[in-house]
Design an enzyme around this catalytic site. Structure first.
Site, PDB file in Angstrom:
ATOM      1  N   ASP A  35       0.827  -1.204   0.000  1.00  0.00           N
ATOM      2  CA  ASP A  35       0.000   0.000   0.000  1.00  0.00           C
ATOM      3  C   ASP A  35       0.863   1.257   0.000  1.00  0.00           C
ATOM      4  OD1 ASP A  35      -1.992   1.601   2.586  1.00  0.00           O
ATOM      5  OD2 ASP A  35      -1.920   1.940   0.410  1.00  0.00           O
ATOM      6  N   ASP A 219      -1.789   5.745  -5.157  1.00  0.00           N
ATOM      7  CA  ASP A 219      -2.044   4.901  -3.998  1.00  0.00           C
ATOM      8  C   ASP A 219      -2.500   3.505  -4.405  1.00  0.00           C
ATOM      9  OD1 ASP A 219      -4.338   5.208  -1.139  1.00  0.00           O
ATOM     10  OD2 ASP A 219      -2.818   3.725  -1.693  1.00  0.00           O
TER      11      ASP A 219
HETATM   12  C1  M90 Z   1     -10.240   6.868  -0.387  1.00  0.00           C
HETATM   13  S1  M90 Z   1      -9.207   6.156   0.782  1.00  0.00           S
HETATM   14  C2  M90 Z   1     -10.019   4.656   0.898  1.00  0.00           C
HETATM   15  C3  M90 Z   1      -9.080   3.509   0.756  1.00  0.00           C
HETATM   16  N1  M90 Z   1      -9.794   2.255   0.840  1.00  0.00           N
HETATM   17  C4  M90 Z   1     -10.205   1.635  -0.263  1.00  0.00           C
HETATM   18  O1  M90 Z   1      -9.999   2.017  -1.379  1.00  0.00           O
HETATM   19  C5  M90 Z   1     -10.917   0.305   0.013  1.00  0.00           C
HETATM   20  C6  M90 Z   1      -9.924  -0.818  -0.140  1.00  0.00           C
HETATM   21  C7  M90 Z   1     -10.457  -2.139   0.311  1.00  0.00           C
HETATM   22  C8  M90 Z   1     -11.748  -2.267   0.818  1.00  0.00           C
HETATM   23  C9  M90 Z   1     -12.191  -3.518   1.225  1.00  0.00           C
HETATM   24  C10 M90 Z   1     -11.377  -4.623   1.102  1.00  0.00           C
HETATM   25  C11 M90 Z   1     -10.102  -4.482   0.592  1.00  0.00           C
HETATM   26  C12 M90 Z   1      -9.659  -3.231   0.190  1.00  0.00           C
HETATM   27  O2  M90 Z   1     -11.963   0.125  -0.957  1.00  0.00           O
HETATM   28  C13 M90 Z   1     -12.985   1.039  -0.924  1.00  0.00           C
HETATM   29  O3  M90 Z   1     -13.066   1.894  -0.058  1.00  0.00           O
HETATM   30  N2  M90 Z   1     -13.876   0.929  -1.941  1.00  0.00           N
HETATM   31  C14 M90 Z   1     -13.762  -0.135  -2.912  1.00  0.00           C
HETATM   32  C15 M90 Z   1     -15.086  -0.756  -3.203  1.00  0.00           C
HETATM   33  C16 M90 Z   1     -16.121   0.297  -3.549  1.00  0.00           C
HETATM   34  N3  M90 Z   1     -17.402  -0.331  -3.787  1.00  0.00           N
HETATM   35  C17 M90 Z   1     -16.253   1.299  -2.411  1.00  0.00           C
HETATM   36  C18 M90 Z   1     -14.948   1.930  -2.124  1.00  0.00           C
HETATM   37  C19 M90 Z   1      -8.042   3.504   1.861  1.00  0.00           C
HETATM   38  O4  M90 Z   1      -8.330   3.864   2.978  1.00  0.00           O
HETATM   39  N4  M90 Z   1      -6.849   3.003   1.468  1.00  0.00           N
HETATM   40  C20 M90 Z   1      -5.780   2.796   2.443  1.00  0.00           C
HETATM   41  C21 M90 Z   1      -5.305   1.350   2.420  1.00  0.00           C
HETATM   42  C22 M90 Z   1      -6.460   0.344   2.471  1.00  0.00           C
HETATM   43  C23 M90 Z   1      -7.211   0.347   3.798  1.00  0.00           C
HETATM   44  C24 M90 Z   1      -8.258  -0.740   3.862  1.00  0.00           C
HETATM   45  C25 M90 Z   1      -7.662  -2.116   3.607  1.00  0.00           C
HETATM   46  C26 M90 Z   1      -6.900  -2.169   2.320  1.00  0.00           C
HETATM   47  C27 M90 Z   1      -5.879  -1.049   2.218  1.00  0.00           C
HETATM   48  C28 M90 Z   1      -4.617   3.724   2.096  1.00  0.00           C
HETATM   49  O5  M90 Z   1      -4.114   3.421   0.807  1.00  0.00           O
HETATM   50  C29 M90 Z   1      -5.043   5.163   2.056  1.00  0.00           C
HETATM   51  O6  M90 Z   1      -5.298   5.526   3.391  1.00  0.00           O
HETATM   52  C30 M90 Z   1      -5.636   6.827   3.608  1.00  0.00           C
HETATM   53  C31 M90 Z   1      -5.985   7.686   2.561  1.00  0.00           C
HETATM   54  C32 M90 Z   1      -6.304   9.003   2.868  1.00  0.00           C
HETATM   55  N5  M90 Z   1      -6.295   9.452   4.145  1.00  0.00           N
HETATM   56  C33 M90 Z   1      -5.981   8.625   5.154  1.00  0.00           C
HETATM   57  C34 M90 Z   1      -5.649   7.296   4.904  1.00  0.00           C
END
Ligand code: M90
Length: 330
Positions: A35, A219
């Site tokens: 990530d 990202d």
């Molecule tokens: C717009 S930052 C949202 C982003 N998380 C996503 O992209 C998740 C990923 C996911 C979800 C479920 C299972 C597996 C993966 O997926 C969705 O949120 N979605 C996909 C599916 C869709 N239907 C709805 C939207 C996010 O926090 N990433 C962080 C890493 C991420 C966290 C969750 C586990 C996987 C890795 C990171 O790089 C960015 O951290 C920040 C970004 C900005 N300020 C603070 C933190």
């Protein structure tokens, strides 16, 4: 040194990609999400309550002859999607694709939020952002890339993420077989710790290219592409029946609608995201309504060039001084 490992989509809509890694002696294999949007390396572990584990592989430090507790150190992280985890810290040998770092800080989860428990294909994360974002206290820890860097042939790692297929992360070298054409580099602003850079503009379908500096973060840990509302509305204006749904929290459209491509600029180069990447998923298995892979960043406070964009290119994350990021056609 160099390393090369698979980036495997964890479901049929590429919601995230996992990579096999080994921790400890003898090696324990886990599937982690590399990530570039965070800088903590954390794993499901023997310290994670069993009620919060549902099929994930765990790291058990007591089974590793090379593990060492980092006494008195803790960590706690919350991601952009509201998910979170926290715990303690060990150091141990850590390998990705044949590249080994001895005494890597491995953050062992003592608590994970429900979305992590539910995601049984994901055993944790490898943060590849800048180490300034690491949450370990009282002393912050270095990322795998920062630890490996002195031994790398080249101070780079590359991401070759693929649509509905397995791609690759390479460390320490740029594989010319993985891209065709030149790599266009652009400067990275390393503060506060994301791979922050600008796009030089965009176009929708066969429309004219709109030159404008759009700052955001590349990202690998974010599934979708999040851009300013004005750009996103201009895109969905071209989609029959599209609407910005409060209920679904973003742009949805009839799955049968024809979507335009989306092109973004890196300096003078142009990268086109196929319409299929933006027809992200049905909102439920039997629905004829689909959710877009391009969404507005207005709620995030930051533009995020996530996997929907990154999988349209071969991406070079260069830890040189000053840092830079490169995109090439593939
Ligand atoms: C717009 S930052 C949202 C982003 N998380 C996503 O992209 C998740 C990923 C996911 C979800 C479920 C299972 C597996 C993966 O997926 C969705 O949120 N979605 C996909 C599916 C869709 N239907 C709805 C939207 C996010 O926090 N990433 C962080 C890493 C991420 C966290 C969750 C586990 C996987 C890795 C990171 O790089 C960015 O951290 C920040 C970004 C900005 N300020 C603070 C933190």
């Amino acid at each position: 040194d160099t390393g090369s490992a698979a980036a495997i989509p964890i479901n049929e809509v590429d919601i995230a990609y996992v990579t096999p890694v080994t921790v400890g002696t003898p090696p324990q294999t886990l599937m982690l999400d590399l990530d570039t949007g965070s800088s903590d390396l954390w794993v499901f572990s023997s310290l994670t309550p069993s009620s919060q584990i549902r099929g994930q592989e765990i790291y058990t430090p007591t089974k590793s002859s090379t593990s060492q507790l980092l006494n008195g150190h803790t960590w706690s992280i919350r991601y952009g999607d509201g998910s979170s985890s926290r715990g303690t810290v060990f150091t141990d040998n850590f390998t990705i694709g044949g590249l080994e770092v001895k005494s890597q800080a491995v953050q062992t989860a003592q608590e994970v939020s429900s979305s992590f428990t539910q995601e049984q294909s994901l055993d944790g994360l490898v943060g590849l952002g800048f180490s300034t974002l690491n949450t370990v206290r009282p002393s912050s820890q270095l990322t795998f890339f920062d630890n490996a860097r002195p031994n790398l042939d080249e101070e780079v790692f590359t991401a070759d993420l693929k649509y509905h297929a397995t791609g690759t992360y390479d460390f320490g070298f740029i594989d010319s077989k993985k891209h065709n054409g030149t790599i266009t580099y652009t400067p990275v602003q390393p503060s506060p710790g994301y791979w922050t850079h600008s796009l030089s503009g965009y176009s929708v379908g066969s429309g004219a290219f709109q030159s404008s500096q759009i700052s955001g973060i590349s990202d690998t840990g974010t599934t979708l592409l999040y851009l300013p509302t004005a750009i996103v509305t201009a895109y969905y204006r071209q989609v029959q029946g599209a609407q910005n749904s409060q209920y679904y929290g973003g742009y949805v459209f009839p799955c049968a609608s024809t979507l335009p491509t989306f092109t973004f600029g890196i300096e003078g180069a142009r990268f086109t995201i196929p319409a299929s990447y933006i027809n992200y998923t049905r909102i439920s298995p039997t629905s004829t309504t689909c959710y877009g892979g391009l969404q507005s960043s207005s709620g995030l406070g930051i533009n995020i060039f996530g996997d929907v964009a990154l999988k349209a290119a071969f991406v070079v994350f260069s830890g040189t001084n000053p840092p830079r990021i490169g995109f090439a056609p593939k």
